[in-house]
Write a protein that holds these residues in place. Structure first.
Motif: not given
Length: 208
Positions: A13-19, A41-44, A72-75, A187-191
């Protein structure tokens, strides 16, 4: 670590640049639906059943007989309704491959598990709330599925997931499918990673 040649998808997610495009380091890019919230910080945060990411990648037992999903996730709160499928093959050909966190048909604890072709009683616990956790599910079609939470191996059972020899598929991140209120949790996801191999305990531990 797993051999690089087996890595078929690597999304960070840290690689996201928009759109609406989430560019992959390896494999096809993901398309974002429903405008999920992005944290610098790097998550959706996939918060509603119409928010998810889709990747044009076939991962069923015909196209990828040996396969591992890693996420990698978080609730942000306990999952109290719905079945909590957080990374899934779509369309579902009948218990197609998915990582789940709240499906009582797949878990004695209604905790972390994976689809295998029918019900089973995995005993991994529920994921922690507001803490990052790492899940790996491995599938060897018609042989075995195993599930790991934070590097710890849970149970294994026979894998007989549904498959289809000709259907173009989408890997869904953040749910089971588009607008699926019965399965898609907050859910939050980073990788996210996909391998076309069955990861070993040592390889899983190297990812955690």
């Amino acid at each position: 670590p797993p051999p690089p040649a087996s890595l078929k998808l690597d999304l960070v997610a840290k690689d996201y640049t928009g759109g609406t495009t989430w560019k992959a380091r390896v494999g096809p890019n993901a398309k974002l639906y429903g405008s999920p919230k992005f944290d610098l910080a790097g998550s959706f945060f996939f918060d509603t059943n119409n928010q998810y990411a889709g990747v044009p990648l076939n991962t069923d037992g015909t196209d990828m007989p040996q396969c591992s999903y890693a996420i990698w996730a978080k609730i942000p709160k306990p999952v109290t309704s719905g079945l909590g499928w957080i990374m899934s093959q779509y369309p579902d050909h009948g218990w197609s491959r998915s990582i789940t966190i709240n499906d009582q048909r797949l878990s004695r604890t209604r905790g972390v598990s994976a689809t295998v072709g029918g019900g089973w009683a995995n005993t991994l616990p529920k994921p922690p709330v507001n803490q990052w956790f790492h899940v790996v599910a491995t599938w060897n079609q018609n042989v075995q599925t195993c599930v790991y939470l934070n590097g710890k191996k849970g149970q294994c059972t026979r894998a007989t997931n549904g498959r289809h020899p000709r259907t173009p598929e989408t890997l869904i991140i953040g749910g089971r499918g588009p607008n699926d209120g019965g399965h898609n949790p907050s859910v939050v996801v980073s990788d996210v990673r996909v391998y076309n191999s069955v990861l070993t305990q040592v390889q899983v531990s190297s990812l955690f």
